[in-house]
Scaffold this motif. Structure first.
Motif, PDB file in Angstrom:
ATOM      1  N   LEU A   1       1.033  -1.260   0.073  1.00  0.00           N
ATOM      2  CA  LEU A   1       0.368  -0.007   0.425  1.00  0.00           C
ATOM      3  C   LEU A   1       0.924   1.213   0.263  1.00  0.00           C
ATOM      4  N   LEU A   2       1.961   1.362   0.280  1.00  0.00           N
ATOM      5  CA  LEU A   2       2.838   2.607   1.006  1.00  0.00           C
ATOM      6  C   LEU A   2       3.113   2.824  -0.188  1.00  0.00           C
ATOM      7  N   GLN A   3       3.488   1.793  -1.138  1.00  0.00           N
ATOM      8  CA  GLN A   3       4.200   1.123  -2.715  1.00  0.00           C
ATOM      9  C   GLN A   3       3.037   2.957  -3.534  1.00  0.00           C
ATOM     10  N   ALA A   4       1.747   2.091  -3.832  1.00  0.00           N
ATOM     11  CA  ALA A   4       1.215   1.785  -4.538  1.00  0.00           C
ATOM     12  C   ALA A   4      -0.560   2.642  -4.284  1.00  0.00           C
ATOM     13  N   ALA A   5      -0.655   2.429  -3.203  1.00  0.00           N
ATOM     14  CA  ALA A   5      -1.672   3.589  -2.720  1.00  0.00           C
ATOM     15  C   ALA A   5      -1.509   4.747  -2.440  1.00  0.00           C
ATOM     16  N   PRO A   6      -3.059   5.528  -2.344  1.00  0.00           N
ATOM     17  CA  PRO A   6      -3.195   6.916  -1.862  1.00  0.00           C
ATOM     18  C   PRO A   6      -2.106   7.404  -0.606  1.00  0.00           C
ATOM     19  N   GLY A   7      -1.715   8.274  -0.193  1.00  0.00           N
ATOM     20  CA  GLY A   7      -1.328   8.122   0.676  1.00  0.00           C
ATOM     21  C   GLY A   7      -1.379   8.662   2.438  1.00  0.00           C
ATOM     22  N   ASN A   8      -3.415   8.724   1.987  1.00  0.00           N
ATOM     23  CA  ASN A   8      -3.946   8.379   3.145  1.00  0.00           C
ATOM     24  C   ASN A   8      -4.315   7.391   3.453  1.00  0.00           C
ATOM     25  N   VAL A   9      -4.803   6.449   1.739  1.00  0.00           N
ATOM     26  CA  VAL A   9      -5.402   4.921   2.620  1.00  0.00           C
ATOM     27  C   VAL A   9      -3.870   4.538   3.304  1.00  0.00           C
ATOM     28  N   ALA A  10      -2.382   4.379   2.682  1.00  0.00           N
ATOM     29  CA  ALA A  10      -1.476   3.489   3.013  1.00  0.00           C
ATOM     30  C   ALA A  10      -1.631   3.681   4.532  1.00  0.00           C
ATOM     31  N   SER A  11      -1.893   4.922   4.856  1.00  0.00           N
ATOM     32  CA  SER A  11      -1.593   5.680   6.554  1.00  0.00           C
ATOM     33  C   SER A  11      -2.689   4.711   7.236  1.00  0.00           C
ATOM     34  N   ALA A  12      -3.896   5.126   7.429  1.00  0.00           N
ATOM     35  CA  ALA A  12      -4.698   4.518   7.860  1.00  0.00           C
ATOM     36  C   ALA A  12      -4.761   3.179   8.212  1.00  0.00           C
ATOM     37  N   PHE A  13      -4.226   2.000   6.788  1.00  0.00           N
ATOM     38  CA  PHE A  13      -3.834   0.573   7.061  1.00  0.00           C
ATOM     39  C   PHE A  13      -3.284   0.861   7.706  1.00  0.00           C
ATOM     40  N   CYS A  14      -2.119   1.182   8.155  1.00  0.00           N
ATOM     41  CA  CYS A  14      -0.522   1.320   8.644  1.00  0.00           C
ATOM     42  C   CYS A  14      -1.358   1.055  10.451  1.00  0.00           C
ATOM     43  N   GLN A  15      -1.606   2.679  10.402  1.00  0.00           N
ATOM     44  CA  GLN A  15      -2.029   3.044  11.198  1.00  0.00           C
ATOM     45  C   GLN A  15      -2.830   1.651  13.009  1.00  0.00           C
ATOM     46  N   SER A  16      -4.574   1.537  11.292  1.00  0.00           N
ATOM     47  CA  SER A  16      -5.179   0.736  12.432  1.00  0.00           C
ATOM     48  C   SER A  16      -4.762  -0.688  12.342  1.00  0.00           C
ATOM     49  N   ARG A  17      -3.980  -1.211  11.248  1.00  0.00           N
ATOM     50  CA  ARG A  17      -3.098  -3.082  11.372  1.00  0.00           C
ATOM     51  C   ARG A  17      -2.143  -3.410  12.296  1.00  0.00           C
ATOM     52  N   LEU A  18      -1.284  -2.620  11.496  1.00  0.00           N
ATOM     53  CA  LEU A  18      -0.241  -2.593  12.964  1.00  0.00           C
ATOM     54  C   LEU A  18      -0.056  -1.767  14.111  1.00  0.00           C
ATOM     55  N   ALA A  19      -0.717  -0.827  13.979  1.00  0.00           N
ATOM     56  CA  ALA A  19      -0.059  -0.177  14.687  1.00  0.00           C
ATOM     57  C   ALA A  19      -1.236   0.219  16.123  1.00  0.00           C
ATOM     58  N   GLY A  20      -2.712  -0.321  15.790  1.00  0.00           N
ATOM     59  CA  GLY A  20      -3.469  -0.882  17.046  1.00  0.00           C
ATOM     60  C   GLY A  20      -4.349   0.149  16.780  1.00  0.00           C
ATOM     61  N   ALA A  21      -4.589   1.205  16.001  1.00  0.00           N
ATOM     62  CA  ALA A  21      -5.205   3.232  16.175  1.00  0.00           C
ATOM     63  C   ALA A  21      -6.852   2.652  15.735  1.00  0.00           C
TER      64      ALA A  21
END
Length: 185
Positions: A165-185
């Motif tokens: 996602l960080l390579q291919a998706a819009p920044g807000n989408v990649a950020s939301a995924f990382c925050q919600s799936r990896l950082a527990g937000a």
């Protein structure tokens, strides 16, 4: 990989990018050592993740359609009944996870390929950087790998999706995924 500007569901997008990356690795495997090693690992990780996520995904599709999603004239009830069978066809979750561990143990280039994919976007997400560091540490602790294999493989799947996602998706989408799936937000 083309991503529509209005693509907003980070989970669905991450789950769509992962099989495409697996396919690319498999296609290039005969000619590229990195892709061959990556294909060996991500195929097993992908099988595990898809088998676990399919029933949830189909249920979400049913909810989107409301009552018509549960009516037998629609295909979704059949898909919902059949989605759990993927893990029987592709191999039970424990078997898939042990396959991942076996690949990591027997083929050091597989681990290198995993971290090459994760580090390709190093510095773009603190959450992914921390996840990659955690995976590196946990994979070094061979005493507990089998006991924690399901959790580890799930985290690998999420980390790989985040990197894609960080390579291919819009920044807000990649950020939301990382925050919600990896950082527990």
């Amino acid at each position: 990989i083309f991503i529509a500007k209005d693509e907003v569901n980070e989970e669905a997008l991450g789950e769509r990018l992962a099989p495409l990356r697996i396919a690319r690795a498999v296609d290039r495997a005969p000619h590229d050592e990195h892709e061959s090693a990556l294909a060996r690992l991500v195929t097993a990780v992908g099988k595990y993740w898809i088998c676990k996520r399919a029933p949830v995904f189909v249920n979400e599709a049913q909810e989107c359609l409301g009552g018509i999603g549960y009516v037998e004239e629609n295909i979704l009830p059949r898909l919902y009944r059949q989605a759990p069978l993927n893990s029987i066809w592709e191999g039970r979750g424990n078997v898939q996870c042990l396959d991942v561990l076996r690949a990591l143990r027997r083929e050091p280039e597989v681990r290198d390929a995993l971290f090459a994919e994760l580090y390709r976007v190093r510095g773009e997400s603190a959450a992914l950087d921390q996840e990659a560091q955690w995976l590196d540490q946990v994979l070094n602790d061979v005493t507990a790998l089998e006991l924690r294999s399901r959790y580890i493989v799930e985290r690998m799947a999420l980390a790989l999706q985040a990197a894609l996602l960080l390579q291919a998706a819009p920044g807000n989408v990649a950020s939301a995924f990382c925050q919600s799936r990896l950082a527990g937000a």
